[in-house]
Design a protein around this motif. Structure first.
Motif, PDB file in Angstrom:
ATOM      1  N   SER A 177       0.781  -1.282  -0.043  1.00  0.00           N
ATOM      2  CA  SER A 177       0.015   0.039   0.028  1.00  0.00           C
ATOM      3  C   SER A 177       0.848   1.080  -0.061  1.00  0.00           C
ATOM      4  CB  SER A 177      -1.169   0.303   1.261  1.00  0.00           C
ATOM      5  OG  SER A 177      -1.869  -1.088   1.122  1.00  0.00           O
ATOM      6  N   VAL A 178       0.272   2.198  -0.520  1.00  0.00           N
ATOM      7  CA  VAL A 178       1.062   3.591  -0.864  1.00  0.00           C
ATOM      8  C   VAL A 178       0.011   4.628  -0.169  1.00  0.00           C
ATOM      9  CG1 VAL A 178       2.176   5.408  -2.334  1.00  0.00           C
ATOM     10  CG2 VAL A 178       2.067   2.889  -2.976  1.00  0.00           C
ATOM     11  N   LEU A 179       0.954   5.294   0.878  1.00  0.00           N
ATOM     12  CA  LEU A 179       0.232   6.429   1.323  1.00  0.00           C
ATOM     13  C   LEU A 179       0.474   7.812   0.450  1.00  0.00           C
ATOM     14  CD1 LEU A 179      -1.564   7.786   3.786  1.00  0.00           C
ATOM     15  CD2 LEU A 179       0.708   8.247   4.916  1.00  0.00           C
ATOM     16  N   LEU A 180      -0.774   8.420   0.441  1.00  0.00           N
ATOM     17  CA  LEU A 180      -0.644   9.757  -0.368  1.00  0.00           C
ATOM     18  C   LEU A 180      -1.367  10.745   0.425  1.00  0.00           C
ATOM     19  CD1 LEU A 180      -1.454   8.521  -3.790  1.00  0.00           C
ATOM     20  CD2 LEU A 180       0.975   9.023  -2.880  1.00  0.00           C
ATOM     21  N   LYS A 181      -1.093  12.126   0.394  1.00  0.00           N
ATOM     22  CA  LYS A 181      -1.541  13.211   0.986  1.00  0.00           C
ATOM     23  C   LYS A 181      -2.055  14.137   0.062  1.00  0.00           C
ATOM     24  CE  LYS A 181       0.638  12.371   5.466  1.00  0.00           C
ATOM     25  NZ  LYS A 181       1.436  12.963   6.802  1.00  0.00           N
ATOM     26  N   PRO A 182      -2.905  14.083  -0.467  1.00  0.00           N
ATOM     27  CA  PRO A 182      -3.305  14.815  -1.702  1.00  0.00           C
ATOM     28  C   PRO A 182      -4.388  15.955  -1.527  1.00  0.00           C
ATOM     29  CG  PRO A 182      -4.799  12.842  -2.203  1.00  0.00           C
ATOM     30  CD  PRO A 182      -3.918  12.812  -0.719  1.00  0.00           C
ATOM     31  N   THR A 183      -3.824  16.731  -0.547  1.00  0.00           N
ATOM     32  CA  THR A 183      -4.719  17.951  -0.035  1.00  0.00           C
ATOM     33  C   THR A 183      -5.077  18.965  -1.106  1.00  0.00           C
ATOM     34  OG1 THR A 183      -2.717  18.905   0.928  1.00  0.00           O
ATOM     35  CG2 THR A 183      -3.826  17.542   2.529  1.00  0.00           C
ATOM     36  N   PHE A 184      -4.273  18.889  -2.044  1.00  0.00           N
ATOM     37  CA  PHE A 184      -4.678  19.943  -2.976  1.00  0.00           C
ATOM     38  C   PHE A 184      -5.627  19.547  -4.172  1.00  0.00           C
ATOM     39  CE2 PHE A 184      -1.887  16.565  -4.962  1.00  0.00           C
ATOM     40  CZ  PHE A 184      -2.351  16.736  -6.139  1.00  0.00           C
ATOM     41  N   LEU A 185      -6.183  18.256  -3.886  1.00  0.00           N
ATOM     42  CA  LEU A 185      -7.204  17.832  -5.049  1.00  0.00           C
ATOM     43  C   LEU A 185      -8.704  17.860  -4.395  1.00  0.00           C
ATOM     44  CD1 LEU A 185      -7.077  16.608  -7.646  1.00  0.00           C
ATOM     45  CD2 LEU A 185      -7.066  14.187  -6.675  1.00  0.00           C
ATOM     46  N   PRO A 186      -9.615  18.462  -5.126  1.00  0.00           N
ATOM     47  CA  PRO A 186     -10.942  18.705  -4.678  1.00  0.00           C
ATOM     48  C   PRO A 186     -11.528  17.132  -4.629  1.00  0.00           C
ATOM     49  CG  PRO A 186     -10.382  20.139  -6.336  1.00  0.00           C
ATOM     50  CD  PRO A 186      -9.599  19.345  -6.294  1.00  0.00           C
ATOM     51  N   ILE A 187     -12.424  16.844  -3.736  1.00  0.00           N
ATOM     52  CA  ILE A 187     -13.110  15.495  -3.717  1.00  0.00           C
ATOM     53  C   ILE A 187     -13.871  15.170  -5.290  1.00  0.00           C
ATOM     54  CG2 ILE A 187     -15.144  14.108  -2.838  1.00  0.00           C
ATOM     55  CD1 ILE A 187     -14.550  15.936  -0.127  1.00  0.00           C
ATOM     56  N   VAL A 188     -14.317  16.078  -5.810  1.00  0.00           N
ATOM     57  CA  VAL A 188     -15.143  15.664  -7.235  1.00  0.00           C
ATOM     58  C   VAL A 188     -13.810  15.449  -8.175  1.00  0.00           C
ATOM     59  CG1 VAL A 188     -16.854  17.245  -6.776  1.00  0.00           C
ATOM     60  CG2 VAL A 188     -14.967  18.154  -7.631  1.00  0.00           C
ATOM     61  N   GLU A 189     -12.630  15.688  -8.033  1.00  0.00           N
ATOM     62  CA  GLU A 189     -11.682  15.281  -8.939  1.00  0.00           C
ATOM     63  C   GLU A 189     -10.816  13.959  -8.529  1.00  0.00           C
ATOM     64  OE1 GLU A 189      -9.340  18.573  -9.388  1.00  0.00           O
ATOM     65  OE2 GLU A 189     -10.914  19.244 -11.234  1.00  0.00           O
ATOM     66  N   GLN A 190     -11.280  13.234  -7.470  1.00  0.00           N
ATOM     67  CA  GLN A 190     -10.313  12.182  -6.826  1.00  0.00           C
ATOM     68  C   GLN A 190     -10.185  11.235  -7.694  1.00  0.00           C
ATOM     69  OE1 GLN A 190     -13.101   9.380  -4.239  1.00  0.00           O
ATOM     70  NE2 GLN A 190     -14.030  11.366  -4.046  1.00  0.00           N
ATOM     71  N   PHE A 191     -10.833  11.022  -8.859  1.00  0.00           N
ATOM     72  CA  PHE A 191     -10.420   9.906  -9.929  1.00  0.00           C
ATOM     73  C   PHE A 191      -9.320  10.126 -10.489  1.00  0.00           C
ATOM     74  CE2 PHE A 191     -10.879   7.417 -13.926  1.00  0.00           C
ATOM     75  CZ  PHE A 191     -11.147   6.425 -13.321  1.00  0.00           C
ATOM     76  N   LEU A 192      -8.783  11.175 -10.385  1.00  0.00           N
ATOM     77  CA  LEU A 192      -7.322  11.581 -11.070  1.00  0.00           C
ATOM     78  C   LEU A 192      -6.271  10.400 -10.357  1.00  0.00           C
ATOM     79  CD1 LEU A 192      -7.945  15.455 -11.679  1.00  0.00           C
ATOM     80  CD2 LEU A 192      -7.416  13.711 -13.615  1.00  0.00           C
ATOM     81  N   LEU A 193      -6.506  10.634  -8.961  1.00  0.00           N
ATOM     82  CA  LEU A 193      -5.777   9.620  -8.272  1.00  0.00           C
ATOM     83  C   LEU A 193      -5.325   8.315  -8.944  1.00  0.00           C
ATOM     84  CD1 LEU A 193      -5.869  11.031  -4.622  1.00  0.00           C
ATOM     85  CD2 LEU A 193      -3.949  11.277  -6.244  1.00  0.00           C
ATOM     86  N   SER A 194      -6.944   7.931  -9.171  1.00  0.00           N
ATOM     87  CA  SER A 194      -6.818   6.593  -9.584  1.00  0.00           C
ATOM     88  C   SER A 194      -6.149   6.147 -10.897  1.00  0.00           C
ATOM     89  CB  SER A 194      -8.270   5.967 -10.169  1.00  0.00           C
ATOM     90  OG  SER A 194      -8.852   5.678  -8.812  1.00  0.00           O
ATOM     91  N   GLU A 195      -6.121   7.461 -11.639  1.00  0.00           N
ATOM     92  CA  GLU A 195      -5.711   7.607 -13.020  1.00  0.00           C
ATOM     93  C   GLU A 195      -3.933   7.427 -13.095  1.00  0.00           C
ATOM     94  OE1 GLU A 195      -7.347  10.972 -14.923  1.00  0.00           O
ATOM     95  OE2 GLU A 195      -9.223   9.721 -15.711  1.00  0.00           O
ATOM     96  N   VAL A 196      -3.559   8.254 -11.869  1.00  0.00           N
ATOM     97  CA  VAL A 196      -2.225   8.424 -11.757  1.00  0.00           C
ATOM     98  C   VAL A 196      -1.510   6.984 -11.522  1.00  0.00           C
ATOM     99  CG1 VAL A 196      -0.277   9.359 -10.056  1.00  0.00           C
ATOM    100  CG2 VAL A 196      -2.157  11.084 -11.289  1.00  0.00           C
TER     101      VAL A 196
END
Length: 243
Positions: A53-72
């Motif tokens: 598992s990888v821990l990320l802290k994407p505090t810059f990312l709005p909830i409505v754009e969370q799928f971008l993390l899946s893409e990354v």
């Protein structure tokens, strides 16, 4: 940093500990309760694969754009496997396939803070050196099966970590369009007529035309209409399951 441990219930559970920081990886040889998407368990022979598992802290990312993390994450996996000569596609939302065979599974869990993400834990299983799988698994494959040789698992994991860090930096810089474009280009069954199923079991044929920033799959039905489907509202029907 990579933390290599012998045993845990689930690396996603372990990664919740406050001792881990952004981009830290928890790699376990054995999980007594490893989880996959749709409530499935994740099978892995101890000492042959990568479960981490990888821990990320994407505090810059709005909830409505969370799928971008899946893409990354999915793109980092595709690029890692491509380095070893394994051509893959992303089966929406983020499973990684070699043709119609699954080589990698991903489970992403978010914690929120207001309108943005606070912490994200990405659980990943990569089939690396395993060459025999339980009969009940419908379509597994591994790096070893695809390439006919064994791999150094830590080397694979370190390469993935570099790919992830690079793509995450692109996202954090604000270049969302690049991530979305690369994800779409790598999608399984993109622009190809295929069979899908609703939760009721009813099947239909449609063509993937893309994915929304919020994660909905865009399918063009045979009558020409394009409809958007959220996770669990539609499922791929693999070729061997048709009929």
């Amino acid at each position: 940093m990579i933390y290599h441990i012998a045993d845990t219930t689930s690396t996603n559970d372990e990664a919740r500990s406050s001792q881990y920081d952004h981009l830290d990886i928890v790699w376990a040889e054995h999980q007594s309760a490893g989880r996959g998407q749709r409530g499935h368990s994740w099978h892995s022979t101890e000492g042959e694969n990568l479960t981490f598992s990888v821990l990320l802290k994407p505090t810059f990312l709005p909830i409505v754009e969370q799928f971008l993390l899946s893409e990354v994450v999915a793109l980092a996996l595709v690029y890692t496997l491509a380095h070893y000569g394994i051509e893959c596609r992303i089966k929406w939302t983020n499973d990684i396939y070699v043709e119609d065979r699954k080589i990698t599974g991903v489970l992403i869990e978010h914690s929120l803070s207001g309108d943005t993400l606070a912490r994200t834990i990405v659980g990943i299983g990569i089939n690396v050196n395993q060459q025999s799988f339980p009969a009940e698994l419908p379509n597994p494959t591994s790096m070893a099966i695809e390439r006919g040789c064994l791999f150094d698992r830590r080397e694979v994991l370190e390469l993935f970590a570099k790919q992830l860090s690079s793509l995450y930096s692109i996202l954090e810089s604000g270049d969302k369009a690049y991530i979305e474009m690369r994800y779409r280009h790598s999608m399984y069954h993109l622009d190809t007529l295929a069979t899908y199923a609703y939760p009721s079991g009813e099947r239909f044929e449609a063509t993937i035309r893309g994915v929304r920033p919020s994660g909905e799959l865009c399918l063009e039905h045979q009558d020409g209409t394009i409809r958007e489907y959220a996770f669990k509202e539609v499922e791929f029907v693999l070729p061997h399951k048709i009929g």
